[in-house]
Scaffold this motif. Sequence first.
Motif, PDB file in Angstrom:
ATOM      1  N   PHE A 192       0.833  -1.204   0.000  1.00 32.10           N
ATOM      2  CA  PHE A 192       0.000   0.000   0.000  1.00 32.10           C
ATOM      3  C   PHE A 192       0.865   1.250   0.000  1.00 32.10           C
ATOM      4  N   LEU A 193       0.345   2.293  -0.645  1.00 37.50           N
ATOM      5  CA  LEU A 193       1.019   3.589  -0.594  1.00 37.50           C
ATOM      6  C   LEU A 193       0.907   4.166   0.807  1.00 37.50           C
ATOM      7  N   GLY A 194      -0.272   4.010   1.436  1.00 35.18           N
ATOM      8  CA  GLY A 194      -0.446   4.571   2.767  1.00 35.18           C
ATOM      9  C   GLY A 194      -1.375   3.760   3.642  1.00 35.18           C
ATOM     10  N   TYR A 195      -1.072   3.770   4.946  1.00 38.01           N
ATOM     11  CA  TYR A 195      -1.933   3.127   5.942  1.00 38.01           C
ATOM     12  C   TYR A 195      -2.431   4.211   6.879  1.00 38.01           C
ATOM     13  N   PHE A 196      -3.721   4.180   7.199  1.00 35.41           N
ATOM     14  CA  PHE A 196      -4.343   5.224   7.999  1.00 35.41           C
ATOM     15  C   PHE A 196      -5.241   4.559   9.044  1.00 35.41           C
ATOM     16  N   LYS A 197      -4.818   4.604  10.321  1.00 43.21           N
ATOM     17  CA  LYS A 197      -5.688   4.141  11.410  1.00 43.21           C
ATOM     18  C   LYS A 197      -6.453   5.357  11.912  1.00 43.21           C
ATOM     19  N   VAL A 198      -7.753   5.366  11.722  1.00 44.43           N
ATOM     20  CA  VAL A 198      -8.519   6.593  11.908  1.00 44.43           C
ATOM     21  C   VAL A 198      -9.475   6.488  13.092  1.00 44.43           C
ATOM     22  N   LYS A 199      -9.923   7.667  13.553  1.00 44.72           N
ATOM     23  CA  LYS A 199     -10.931   7.761  14.602  1.00 44.72           C
ATOM     24  C   LYS A 199     -12.302   7.466  13.981  1.00 44.72           C
ATOM     25  N   PRO A 200     -13.284   7.119  14.832  1.00 43.59           N
ATOM     26  CA  PRO A 200     -14.639   6.874  14.297  1.00 43.59           C
ATOM     27  C   PRO A 200     -15.186   8.053  13.501  1.00 43.59           C
ATOM     28  N   ILE A 217      -7.362   1.824   5.045  1.00 39.68           N
ATOM     29  CA  ILE A 217      -7.927   2.659   6.102  1.00 39.68           C
ATOM     30  C   ILE A 217      -8.823   1.805   6.982  1.00 39.68           C
ATOM     31  N   GLU A 218      -8.600   1.880   8.295  1.00 42.34           N
ATOM     32  CA  GLU A 218      -9.423   1.138   9.242  1.00 42.34           C
ATOM     33  C   GLU A 218      -9.417   1.851  10.587  1.00 42.34           C
ATOM     34  N   ARG A 230       0.230  -4.423   8.966  1.00 39.35           N
ATOM     35  CA  ARG A 230      -0.219  -3.227   8.251  1.00 39.35           C
ATOM     36  C   ARG A 230       0.947  -2.251   8.061  1.00 39.35           C
ATOM     37  N   LEU A 231       1.741  -2.069   9.109  1.00 36.66           N
ATOM     38  CA  LEU A 231       2.857  -1.129   9.040  1.00 36.66           C
ATOM     39  C   LEU A 231       3.914  -1.597   8.048  1.00 36.66           C
ATOM     40  N   THR A 232       4.268  -2.864   8.099  1.00 38.34           N
ATOM     41  CA  THR A 232       5.334  -3.368   7.230  1.00 38.34           C
ATOM     42  C   THR A 232       4.893  -3.477   5.773  1.00 38.34           C
ATOM     43  N   SER A 233       3.584  -3.492   5.532  1.00 39.96           N
ATOM     44  CA  SER A 233       3.097  -3.627   4.156  1.00 39.96           C
ATOM     45  C   SER A 233       2.722  -2.282   3.536  1.00 39.96           C
ATOM     46  N   SER A 234       3.060  -1.176   4.239  1.00 40.80           N
ATOM     47  CA  SER A 234       2.721   0.163   3.745  1.00 40.80           C
ATOM     48  C   SER A 234       3.969   1.025   3.625  1.00 40.80           C
ATOM     49  N   LYS A 235       4.009   1.847   2.573  1.00 43.78           N
ATOM     50  CA  LYS A 235       5.149   2.745   2.378  1.00 43.78           C
ATOM     51  C   LYS A 235       5.091   3.911   3.366  1.00 43.78           C
ATOM     52  N   PHE A 236       3.887   4.426   3.599  1.00 44.65           N
ATOM     53  CA  PHE A 236       3.700   5.567   4.485  1.00 44.65           C
ATOM     54  C   PHE A 236       2.581   5.272   5.474  1.00 44.65           C
ATOM     55  N   CYS A 237       2.726   5.820   6.686  1.00 50.40           N
ATOM     56  CA  CYS A 237       1.669   5.739   7.700  1.00 50.40           C
ATOM     57  C   CYS A 237       1.177   7.145   7.994  1.00 50.40           C
ATOM     58  N   LEU A 238      -0.118   7.353   7.886  1.00 53.62           N
ATOM     59  CA  LEU A 238      -0.700   8.686   8.006  1.00 53.62           C
ATOM     60  C   LEU A 238      -1.209   8.937   9.418  1.00 53.62           C
ATOM     61  N   ILE A 248       3.393   6.633  15.907  1.00 51.94           N
ATOM     62  CA  ILE A 248       4.540   7.145  15.156  1.00 51.94           C
ATOM     63  C   ILE A 248       5.805   6.349  15.463  1.00 51.94           C
ATOM     64  N   GLY A 249       6.034   6.046  16.741  1.00 50.52           N
ATOM     65  CA  GLY A 249       7.225   5.280  17.108  1.00 50.52           C
ATOM     66  C   GLY A 249       7.241   3.906  16.473  1.00 50.52           C
ATOM     67  N   GLU A 250       6.088   3.236  16.479  1.00 59.40           N
ATOM     68  CA  GLU A 250       5.998   1.913  15.859  1.00 59.40           C
ATOM     69  C   GLU A 250       6.159   2.005  14.346  1.00 59.40           C
ATOM     70  N   ALA A 251       5.605   3.054  13.748  1.00 52.99           N
ATOM     71  CA  ALA A 251       5.774   3.233  12.303  1.00 52.99           C
ATOM     72  C   ALA A 251       7.251   3.314  11.950  1.00 52.99           C
ATOM     73  N   PHE A 252       8.019   4.109  12.702  1.00 53.01           N
ATOM     74  CA  PHE A 252       9.456   4.178  12.471  1.00 53.01           C
ATOM     75  C   PHE A 252      10.083   2.792  12.551  1.00 53.01           C
ATOM     76  N   ARG A 253       9.765   2.057  13.595  1.00 55.02           N
ATOM     77  CA  ARG A 253      10.415   0.774  13.854  1.00 55.02           C
ATOM     78  C   ARG A 253      10.162  -0.231  12.737  1.00 55.02           C
ATOM     79  N   PHE A 254       8.952  -0.187  12.171  1.00 60.21           N
ATOM     80  CA  PHE A 254       8.592  -1.173  11.157  1.00 60.21           C
ATOM     81  C   PHE A 254       8.729  -0.642   9.738  1.00 60.21           C
ATOM     82  N   GLY A 255       9.422   0.486   9.572  1.00 60.08           N
ATOM     83  CA  GLY A 255       9.780   0.949   8.246  1.00 60.08           C
ATOM     84  C   GLY A 255       8.676   1.644   7.485  1.00 60.08           C
ATOM     85  N   CYS A 256       7.648   2.121   8.190  1.00 62.85           N
ATOM     86  CA  CYS A 256       6.554   2.857   7.552  1.00 62.85           C
ATOM     87  C   CYS A 256       6.781   4.342   7.825  1.00 62.85           C
TER      88      CYS A 256
END
Length: 353
Positions: A192-200, A217-218, A230-238, A248-256
């Motif tokens: 995926f180009l981007g992963y977005f964990k969003v609020k309701p 998006i979920e 999700r993080l490792t399969s996405s280029k960017f995390c929004l 954000i810290g986990e995104a860094f760790r898993f390369g997103c």
Amino acid sequence: MSITCFSLLFCLFLFTSLTNTIHSKPLPHTHLTSPYFSPTTLFPNYQNMLKSFKIFIYKPNEALTFKSPVESLFYTSLQDSPFLTQNAEQAHLFFVLFSSDLSTRSIARVIRRIKEELPYWNRTLGADHFYLSCAGLGYESDRNIVELKKNSVQISCFPASHGKFIPHKDITLPTLFSSHAPHAQENQTARFLGYFKVKPKWSSLVKELVNDFEFLIESEPSDQLTYRQRLTSSKFCLFEYGGDVSGIGEAFRFGCVPVVITDRPIQDLPFMDVLRWQEIAVFVHSKSGAEELKRILNRTYEDRHEQMKRLGVKASQHFVWDELPQPFDSFHTVMYQLWLRRHTIRYARREYD
């Protein structure tokens, strides 16, 4: 009230350089090997901190309670660290301690008692002091609170409450992240180009992106393993600034590579005087529509995604909170930021006839 010229110039330089970090463009066509502003000075300074940094804690009059787990972990880690001293004359900084739910009037009484019982506050009007407040303190009319807010270093939670953070002196704690899972694999292909964990409650940007097959998006992944996938399969995390930025810290760790969507300049990022944020994250205005966002992300991916990913993985160690603090983890990096602030602006009281 007068301020030494050198200290004032130093503070202005620090404020200007840190603010420009988020406003300026990334270094063009530069191959960076480190996510730090000055790696040649960071590591010797860090070792000096470990050897000599001393903090004196004012003993509170009542039992402490913290609303945030990250506040509690920081305090516990400091209590069990070699940074503490019982000899106030050896201290570089002084820790003003109070509970999260203490009223402003009660905090003012704490400062008044410190002033009356010990000489250290009055030497600098609190400029070599710091305090812990996840929500941050606002501006009040009481002189004791004014001195605490204006002069002392505030340690608050990220993101800081609007209007309760002074960029040139205050510090934010990164959100609680204690994963010790393996780092991102170098050659893993992102789906995926981007992963977005969003609020309701979805923003207009989320509504534009929800049907785009390039974005996942979920509201909440089913479990922690799924989330890491999700993080490792996405280029960017929004992440929407002001919303849930805990990943954000986990995104860094898993390369997103994190993409921070904001409607104003951000001046409260964790470790702003340590990390080159423009080289490890993308900052996008919230008014940018889906097409503009995709254009920015695709261009960034082509130009420097691999470098940003690599530097972000290196930087991720600073976002990990350990029950037993480890070198360069969140606790030690917060302490390093305090160490950098030990050369304080010292105020001279104005004499009145």
